[in-house]
Scaffold this motif. Sequence first.
Motif, short mmCIF file in Angstrom:
data_model
loop_
_atom_site.label_atom_id
_atom_site.label_comp_id
_atom_site.label_asym_id
_atom_site.label_seq_id
_atom_site.Cartn_x
_atom_site.Cartn_y
_atom_site.Cartn_z
N MET A 75 0.84 -1.19 0.00
CA MET A 75 0.00 0.00 0.00
C MET A 75 0.88 1.25 0.00
SD MET A 75 -3.06 1.05 2.64
CE MET A 75 -4.06 -0.31 2.04
N SER A 76 0.56 2.20 -0.87
CA SER A 76 1.36 3.42 -0.97
C SER A 76 1.28 4.25 0.30
CB SER A 76 0.88 4.26 -2.16
OG SER A 76 1.49 5.53 -2.16
N SER A 77 2.41 4.83 0.69
CA SER A 77 2.42 5.69 1.86
C SER A 77 2.41 7.17 1.49
CB SER A 77 3.67 5.41 2.70
OG SER A 77 4.83 5.73 1.96
N ALA A 78 2.66 7.50 0.22
CA ALA A 78 2.65 8.88 -0.26
C ALA A 78 3.58 9.77 0.55
CB ALA A 78 1.23 9.45 -0.26
N LEU A 79 4.73 9.23 0.98
CA LEU A 79 5.67 10.01 1.77
C LEU A 79 6.53 10.91 0.90
CD1 LEU A 79 6.77 7.41 4.45
CD2 LEU A 79 5.15 9.28 4.68
N LEU A 129 -5.46 9.88 1.36
CA LEU A 129 -6.18 9.99 0.08
C LEU A 129 -5.85 8.81 -0.83
CD1 LEU A 129 -5.62 13.79 -0.69
CD2 LEU A 129 -7.64 12.72 0.35
N GLU A 130 -4.59 8.42 -0.86
CA GLU A 130 -4.20 7.32 -1.75
C GLU A 130 -4.71 5.98 -1.23
OE1 GLU A 130 -0.09 7.50 -2.90
OE2 GLU A 130 -0.22 9.64 -3.35
N GLN A 131 -4.78 5.83 0.06
CA GLN A 131 -5.37 4.60 0.60
C GLN A 131 -6.85 4.52 0.27
OE1 GLN A 131 -4.36 4.84 4.75
NE2 GLN A 131 -2.17 4.62 4.36
#
Length: 356
Positions: A1-5, A315-317
Amino acid sequence: MSSALTSGTAPFALSVLDNAHTAVGQDITEAFDGVIDLAERSEDRGYHRFWMSEHHAMPGAATSSPQLMLARLTAATSTIRLGAGGIMLPNHAPLIIAEQFGMLEALAPGRIDLGLGRAPGTDPGTAAALRRGHDANDHFPSQVDELLRFLADDFPTGHPYENVHAVPGPWQNRENRVPARSSGPQTWILGSSPYSAQLAAHLGRPYAFALQFGDADVESAFRIYRENFQPSEALDEPYTLVSLGVVAHDDAEEAQRQARTAAMAMLRMFKRQSYSLLPPEEVASYPATLQEQQILDLYTRRFLNGTAPQVAAGLEQLHERTEVDEIMLVTMGGSRQVHASTIELIADHYTMGSAD
């Protein structure tokens, strides 16, 4: 799952919804100036659309008539889509809405959205003052059908409204022998339940799901919408949007404090008090009962808050869970500066638009 860090391009379209939130101690004229500023910022930063909602008799939300502010915003913007998210149709005569949004479409051809909902947008007493009967929601599908027919000017022969025409609209263009500049406002169905999903699918319209009000089952609603979608002249394939409350700040603790002001407004509404945005300091010192504390904690978490990377991760989750096409940020917090900062920080994170 992306963390968008790390920053990058968002995997979905991003838009903004402004409720013209007005905190205690804020002047309403200044608040409206803040709405105009937020719309201009949203356009400059590359957000896809800017919506306003309909609420009544709520001191913390000054959008009793989003149509009026949208008319002002047509002059303040030039490219971003503008719309109501939404118009609570049982509060209105469909012909009036068709005329009003026909006027908006004439002012900004190809840029107007008309989101339709069935909630009263207020408390039961105010709903009664709006002349809204207890069975108002039961007539929503027929009201939507009537509105769409006014917008398209296609009542069948023999219908009581066959010779009633929404002006501006297609009939006026034909009578004046001029080509239409657009096909009219883009009409959406709004909701947070399987009912609205079924209706949007049946009509072949884009569907916007409101997550800011509660922890509703968005995945099931989208599945119902996609599985039952019937292509229409307005839309070839399903298109989905999720709106949710958001506060982004350089300081995660300050973002949480600002989100808690919105949570307190919700608590006050549940207690049949006015929906007012109190200062964060007053919210922090409020002697909440255990049950009230649970509600405050729940809504503080529900309004996505934190630094830009933290908000982007949420948002990405959400996108990964729902495969939503577009996410609309419902700006939250106790000041217009916080609202502006939210959309700027998220735009910066995703390298959207200019950053002048």
